[in-house]
Design a protein around this motif. Structure first.
Motif, PDB file in Angstrom:
ATOM      1  N   GLY A   1      36.928  44.475  36.662  1.00  0.00           N
ATOM      2  CA  GLY A   1      37.560  44.321  35.360  1.00  0.00           C
ATOM      3  C   GLY A   1      38.431  43.096  35.231  1.00  0.00           C
ATOM      4  O   GLY A   1      38.487  42.238  36.124  1.00  0.00           O
ATOM      5  N   ASP A   2      39.130  43.019  34.090  1.00  0.00           N
ATOM      6  CA  ASP A   2      40.090  41.942  33.861  1.00  0.00           C
ATOM      7  C   ASP A   2      41.452  42.396  34.384  1.00  0.00           C
ATOM      8  O   ASP A   2      41.600  43.509  34.907  1.00  0.00           O
ATOM      9  CB  ASP A   2      40.122  41.536  32.378  1.00  0.00           C
ATOM     10  N   SER A   3      42.456  41.549  34.228  1.00  0.00           N
ATOM     11  CA  SER A   3      43.772  41.851  34.808  1.00  0.00           C
ATOM     12  C   SER A   3      44.335  43.153  34.243  1.00  0.00           C
ATOM     13  O   SER A   3      44.926  43.940  34.972  1.00  0.00           O
ATOM     14  CB  SER A   3      44.758  40.728  34.505  1.00  0.00           C
ATOM     15  N   LEU A   4      44.144  43.375  32.937  1.00  0.00           N
ATOM     16  CA  LEU A   4      44.687  44.599  32.339  1.00  0.00           C
ATOM     17  C   LEU A   4      43.946  45.827  32.872  1.00  0.00           C
ATOM     18  O   LEU A   4      44.562  46.802  33.298  1.00  0.00           O
ATOM     19  CB  LEU A   4      44.603  44.559  30.810  1.00  0.00           C
ATOM     20  N   GLY A   5      42.626  45.756  32.878  1.00  0.00           N
ATOM     21  CA  GLY A   5      41.823  46.879  33.362  1.00  0.00           C
ATOM     22  C   GLY A   5      42.176  47.214  34.800  1.00  0.00           C
ATOM     23  O   GLY A   5      42.296  48.392  35.169  1.00  0.00           O
ATOM     24  N   LEU A   6      42.366  46.192  35.615  1.00  0.00           N
ATOM     25  CA  LEU A   6      42.694  46.422  37.028  1.00  0.00           C
ATOM     26  C   LEU A   6      44.078  47.045  37.161  1.00  0.00           C
ATOM     27  O   LEU A   6      44.283  47.960  37.958  1.00  0.00           O
ATOM     28  CB  LEU A   6      42.614  45.099  37.804  1.00  0.00           C
TER      29      LEU A   6
END
Ligand code: 13P
Ligand code: SF4
Length: 307
Positions: A37-42
């Motif tokens: 994922g992206d930083s937020l998803g992670l």
């Protein structure tokens, strides 16, 4: 490679470990990740993990955020010797003392830090944000004045949408995204006139100006899925192409030739295997930094959950 992937799958179970990877990781790492994922998803995923060990494939600030959100878990960051850590150069452009200096100069301003910052900078910040929620976080903070750290380009992107606040920018930037030029994008458009131009907000304002859409990496994944278009010019790190092509073999994706983040590539599959065996090297932060850095990160996660 098949053998390594099989051994990684076996060790994940044996070690009670989950493997998180950012969208810019090498293809073979993306293929063995439990969550990509992206930083937020992670960060969201890291905040709800039920395994004992987290193997984090990305750059340092992302692994640190996973540790801050999971202080009781072991967060392992597989890296290639002789490097001790896969560092994001943009995160290294802001330091705690200078942020405190900015705060003194602008009393009453909220410090909103992009997650691409060190734990020490997060510890003196009021809120964190990622590229996918920066506009929302800045517009939701109660203060009228915001010090936005450290990406000037993302900050300029936020300024376009948030008109009712004074936003003070920091002169940081991503070396990978500023290498994506308008000339290169326009050349690609000339070769592929039907292609939709989607770019990351870490790109310069000139590149953002010629884009059809601006998204975080996960936003790009979602947009491509929902779009009827068959061709896309993608203004971000090239490895996102692996995920996009795998999900959409019928669509074409064109990336800038120099859009490579060497820091993300410091994580190799052999190191992932070794790290799973040894559960090292681990991310270590002092308790007080973790306690303070968790406040802005948790506020960001909570605002995200409030939707
Ligand atoms: P995303 O959060 O969009 O994945 O971006 C992270 C990053 O480091 C971009 O360079
Ligand atoms: Fe940092 Fe840029 Fe690499 Fe993202 S692409 S990790 S911001 S250097």
């Amino acid at each position: 490679m098949q053998d390594i992937a099989g051994e990684i799958a076996r060790l994940k179970g044996e070690q009670d470990a989950i493997l998180l990877a950012h969208n810019y990781q090498r293809p073979e790492i993306q293929d063995v990740a439990d969550f990509l994922g992206d930083s937020l998803g992670l960060a969201m995923e890291a905040s709800k993990i039920d395994r004992k060990n987290i193997i984090f494939c990305g750059v340092d600030f992302m692994a640190e955020s996973a540790k801050i959100l999971n202080p009781d878990k072991k967060v392992v960051h597989p890296i290639v010797p002789p490097h001790l850590i896969a560092k994001c150069p943009m995160a290294a452009m802001a330091d705690r003392e200078t942020v405190l200096g900015f705060k003194n100069e602008h009393p009453g301003a909220a410090v909103v830090s992009y997650v691409n910052t060190t734990a020490e900078v997060k510890a003196v910040s009021d809120y964190c944000c990622t590229s996918s929620n920066a506009v929302k976080i800045v517009s939701k903070v109660p203060e009228d004045k915001v010090i936005f750290v450290p990406d000037e380009h993302l900050g300029n992107w936020v300024k376009r949408s948030v008109k009712d606040k004074e936003i003070i920018l920091w002169p940081g930037y991503c070396r990978t995204h500023v290498r994506i030029t308008t000339e290169e994008i326009l050349d690609l458009k000339e070769d592929h006139p039907e292609a939709i131009i989607i770019v990351h907000p870490e790109c310069t304002s000139e590149v953002v100006d010629i884009a059809d859409e601006v998204f975080s990496t996960e936003g790009m994944v979602k947009y491509v899925k929902s779009s009827d278009a068959r061709e896309f010019i993608v203004g971000t790190e090239r490895e996102l192409g692996h995920r996009l092509r795998k999900a959409h073999p019928d669509k074409q994706f064109y990336f800038g030739k120099r859009a490579v983040c060497p820091n993300m590539k410091q994580v190799r599959i052999e190191n992932v295997l070794e790290s799973l065996r040894s559960l090292s090297p681990v991310i270590e932060l002092d308790d007080e930094t973790m306690r303070l850095a968790k406040i802005p990160l948790q506020r960001m996660v909570d605002i995200g959950r409030g939707d």
